[in-house]
Design a protein around this motif. Sequence first.
Motif, PDB file in Angstrom:
ATOM      1  N   GLY A   3       0.784  -1.115  -0.053  1.00  0.00           N
ATOM      2  CA  GLY A   3       0.006  -0.077   0.077  1.00  0.00           C
ATOM      3  C   GLY A   3       0.718   1.314  -0.013  1.00  0.00           C
ATOM      4  O   GLY A   3       0.646   2.146  -0.774  1.00  0.00           O
ATOM      5  N   ALA A   4       2.045   1.219   0.707  1.00  0.00           N
ATOM      6  CA  ALA A   4       2.852   2.383   0.967  1.00  0.00           C
ATOM      7  C   ALA A   4       3.511   2.555  -0.519  1.00  0.00           C
ATOM      8  O   ALA A   4       3.621   3.662  -0.919  1.00  0.00           O
ATOM      9  N   LEU A   5       4.022   1.316  -1.075  1.00  0.00           N
ATOM     10  CA  LEU A   5       4.693   1.578  -2.277  1.00  0.00           C
ATOM     11  C   LEU A   5       3.732   2.048  -3.580  1.00  0.00           C
ATOM     12  O   LEU A   5       4.237   2.775  -4.554  1.00  0.00           O
ATOM     13  N   GLU A   6       2.451   1.670  -3.270  1.00  0.00           N
ATOM     14  CA  GLU A   6       1.412   1.975  -4.363  1.00  0.00           C
ATOM     15  C   GLU A   6       1.260   3.659  -4.106  1.00  0.00           C
ATOM     16  O   GLU A   6       1.229   4.352  -5.474  1.00  0.00           O
ATOM     17  N   ALA A   7       1.120   4.030  -2.951  1.00  0.00           N
ATOM     18  CA  ALA A   7       0.737   5.596  -3.010  1.00  0.00           C
ATOM     19  C   ALA A   7       2.088   6.378  -3.491  1.00  0.00           C
ATOM     20  O   ALA A   7       1.989   7.616  -3.929  1.00  0.00           O
ATOM     21  N   LEU A   8       3.482   5.838  -3.293  1.00  0.00           N
ATOM     22  CA  LEU A   8       4.561   6.619  -3.736  1.00  0.00           C
ATOM     23  C   LEU A   8       4.621   6.616  -5.086  1.00  0.00           C
ATOM     24  O   LEU A   8       5.272   7.501  -5.753  1.00  0.00           O
ATOM     25  N   ALA A   9       4.045   5.366  -5.772  1.00  0.00           N
ATOM     26  CA  ALA A   9       4.222   5.567  -7.293  1.00  0.00           C
ATOM     27  C   ALA A   9       2.899   6.497  -7.774  1.00  0.00           C
ATOM     28  O   ALA A   9       2.972   7.017  -8.756  1.00  0.00           O
ATOM     29  N   GLN A  10       1.715   6.602  -7.032  1.00  0.00           N
ATOM     30  CA  GLN A  10       0.774   7.350  -7.476  1.00  0.00           C
ATOM     31  C   GLN A  10       0.802   8.733  -7.233  1.00  0.00           C
ATOM     32  O   GLN A  10       0.324   9.696  -8.305  1.00  0.00           O
ATOM     33  N   VAL A  11       1.123   9.007  -6.159  1.00  0.00           N
ATOM     34  CA  VAL A  11       1.240  10.626  -6.027  1.00  0.00           C
ATOM     35  C   VAL A  11       2.540  11.248  -6.521  1.00  0.00           C
ATOM     36  O   VAL A  11       3.593  10.704  -6.474  1.00  0.00           O
ATOM     37  N   LYS A  12       2.208  11.894  -7.423  1.00  0.00           N
ATOM     38  CA  LYS A  12       3.506  12.827  -8.134  1.00  0.00           C
ATOM     39  C   LYS A  12       4.134  13.820  -7.483  1.00  0.00           C
ATOM     40  O   LYS A  12       3.757  14.852  -7.411  1.00  0.00           O
ATOM     41  N   ARG A  13       5.323  13.197  -6.761  1.00  0.00           N
ATOM     42  CA  ARG A  13       6.211  14.147  -5.872  1.00  0.00           C
ATOM     43  C   ARG A  13       6.587  15.295  -6.569  1.00  0.00           C
ATOM     44  O   ARG A  13       6.492  16.791  -5.951  1.00  0.00           O
ATOM     45  N   GLU A  14       6.706  15.340  -7.944  1.00  0.00           N
ATOM     46  CA  GLU A  14       7.278  16.466  -8.670  1.00  0.00           C
ATOM     47  C   GLU A  14       6.351  17.820  -8.568  1.00  0.00           C
ATOM     48  O   GLU A  14       6.638  18.825  -8.729  1.00  0.00           O
ATOM     49  N   ARG A  15       5.005  17.244  -8.334  1.00  0.00           N
ATOM     50  CA  ARG A  15       4.104  18.468  -8.232  1.00  0.00           C
ATOM     51  C   ARG A  15       4.017  19.142  -6.783  1.00  0.00           C
ATOM     52  O   ARG A  15       3.506  20.393  -6.738  1.00  0.00           O
ATOM     53  N   PHE A  16       4.899  18.759  -6.028  1.00  0.00           N
ATOM     54  CA  PHE A  16       5.033  19.286  -4.631  1.00  0.00           C
ATOM     55  C   PHE A  16       6.087  20.082  -4.410  1.00  0.00           C
ATOM     56  O   PHE A  16       6.626  20.414  -3.393  1.00  0.00           O
ATOM     57  N   VAL A  17       7.157  19.946  -5.349  1.00  0.00           N
ATOM     58  CA  VAL A  17       8.542  20.790  -5.431  1.00  0.00           C
ATOM     59  C   VAL A  17       8.437  21.941  -6.074  1.00  0.00           C
ATOM     60  O   VAL A  17       7.782  22.217  -7.124  1.00  0.00           O
ATOM     61  N   PRO A  18       9.233  22.896  -5.417  1.00  0.00           N
ATOM     62  CA  PRO A  18       8.973  24.218  -6.206  1.00  0.00           C
ATOM     63  C   PRO A  18       9.597  24.209  -7.560  1.00  0.00           C
ATOM     64  O   PRO A  18      10.765  23.368  -7.841  1.00  0.00           O
ATOM     65  N   ALA A  19       8.987  24.927  -8.286  1.00  0.00           N
ATOM     66  CA  ALA A  19       9.238  24.834  -9.756  1.00  0.00           C
ATOM     67  C   ALA A  19      10.848  24.949 -10.311  1.00  0.00           C
ATOM     68  O   ALA A  19      11.344  24.145 -11.027  1.00  0.00           O
ATOM     69  N   HIS A  20      11.361  25.838  -9.449  1.00  0.00           N
ATOM     70  CA  HIS A  20      12.848  26.088  -9.897  1.00  0.00           C
ATOM     71  C   HIS A  20      14.012  24.738  -9.440  1.00  0.00           C
ATOM     72  O   HIS A  20      15.020  24.951  -9.526  1.00  0.00           O
ATOM     73  N   LEU A  21      13.067  23.828  -8.462  1.00  0.00           N
ATOM     74  CA  LEU A  21      13.960  22.691  -7.801  1.00  0.00           C
ATOM     75  C   LEU A  21      13.255  21.258  -8.683  1.00  0.00           C
ATOM     76  O   LEU A  21      13.687  20.318  -7.863  1.00  0.00           O
ATOM     77  N   GLN A  22      12.788  21.397  -9.741  1.00  0.00           N
ATOM     78  CA  GLN A  22      12.167  20.343 -10.160  1.00  0.00           C
ATOM     79  C   GLN A  22      13.218  19.159 -10.312  1.00  0.00           C
ATOM     80  O   GLN A  22      12.830  17.953 -10.218  1.00  0.00           O
ATOM     81  N   ALA A  23      14.273  19.494 -10.818  1.00  0.00           N
ATOM     82  CA  ALA A  23      15.530  18.450 -11.137  1.00  0.00           C
ATOM     83  C   ALA A  23      15.702  17.667  -9.723  1.00  0.00           C
ATOM     84  O   ALA A  23      16.491  16.474 -10.012  1.00  0.00           O
ATOM     85  N   LEU A  24      15.333  18.334  -8.784  1.00  0.00           N
ATOM     86  CA  LEU A  24      15.686  17.664  -7.409  1.00  0.00           C
ATOM     87  C   LEU A  24      14.534  16.772  -6.780  1.00  0.00           C
ATOM     88  O   LEU A  24      14.651  16.295  -5.667  1.00  0.00           O
ATOM     89  N   ALA A  25      13.495  16.854  -7.642  1.00  0.00           N
ATOM     90  CA  ALA A  25      12.127  16.215  -6.938  1.00  0.00           C
ATOM     91  C   ALA A  25      12.422  14.632  -6.454  1.00  0.00           C
ATOM     92  O   ALA A  25      11.768  14.251  -5.493  1.00  0.00           O
ATOM     93  N   PHE A  26      13.223  13.938  -7.010  1.00  0.00           N
ATOM     94  CA  PHE A  26      13.426  12.592  -6.686  1.00  0.00           C
ATOM     95  C   PHE A  26      14.905  12.441  -6.154  1.00  0.00           C
ATOM     96  O   PHE A  26      15.324  10.960  -5.712  1.00  0.00           O
ATOM     97  N   ALA A  27      15.574  13.133  -5.685  1.00  0.00           N
ATOM     98  CA  ALA A  27      16.803  13.081  -5.108  1.00  0.00           C
ATOM     99  C   ALA A  27      16.710  12.693  -3.703  1.00  0.00           C
ATOM    100  O   ALA A  27      15.862  13.021  -3.177  1.00  0.00           O
ATOM    101  N   GLU A  28      17.799  12.054  -3.065  1.00  0.00           N
ATOM    102  CA  GLU A  28      17.846  11.678  -2.008  1.00  0.00           C
ATOM    103  C   GLU A  28      18.343  12.666  -0.922  1.00  0.00           C
ATOM    104  O   GLU A  28      19.231  12.662  -0.216  1.00  0.00           O
TER     105      GLU A  28
END
Length: 216
Positions: free
Chosen positions: A24-49
């Motif tokens: 269930g957790a993995l499904e939510a992480l795949a479903q929710v678009k993390r890049e939509r919650f990152v400031p526009a100028h930092l889009q390249a860091l949306a999936f960074a660790e």
Amino acid sequence: MDIEQARFNMIEQQIRTCDVLDPGALEALAQVKRERFVPAHLQALAFAEIEVPIGKGQTMLEPKTAAKALQALQLKRGEHVLEIGTGSGYMAALMAARGAHVCSLEIEPELAAQARRNLDRAGVDNVLVEDADGAAGWAEHAPYDVIIASGAVDSIPANWREQLKVGGRLFAFVGRAPVMRAILVTRVSASEYREHGVFETVVPALKLATQSQFVL
């Protein structure tokens, strides 16, 4: 950047390798678009660790930390959640994707407004964002099945515990750098709580205006 490949890599290389295996957790992480919650100028860091800055001195939790918290909560569809510290709205969106109804408190009005926009753009309609200091919880909608704090506190406010339903869970990061513990508290009865450490980590402090009625 191939967004979907980056999301896949985040889940497979950062999150699964930290023993986040709950479907269930993995499904939510795949479903929710993390890049939509990152400031526009930092889009390249949306999936960074890393903890991505979102303004007002605040950051998003690192992906694996958010994932481990989500897994620890074991959310059930229809549960009522209080989140202390909305930030970008990403954690609230993850919990909403699990079918929870989330009331999220954000002390910074600008971040609260941005989180509402992020959630609206993402099509999330089961999250209510309130402009409020979360130190005393939110008695208006209590009791809650789940309470989660998105940043670290020195100790857990008594009001948070008291606003849990019997059987409810409270997740918080407790302590100060260099060592903090993610703690899960379960309300066993009207007067009894069970607590255990979930994992060790370091996260930014939760911004609160008042810090009365705190307990260890």
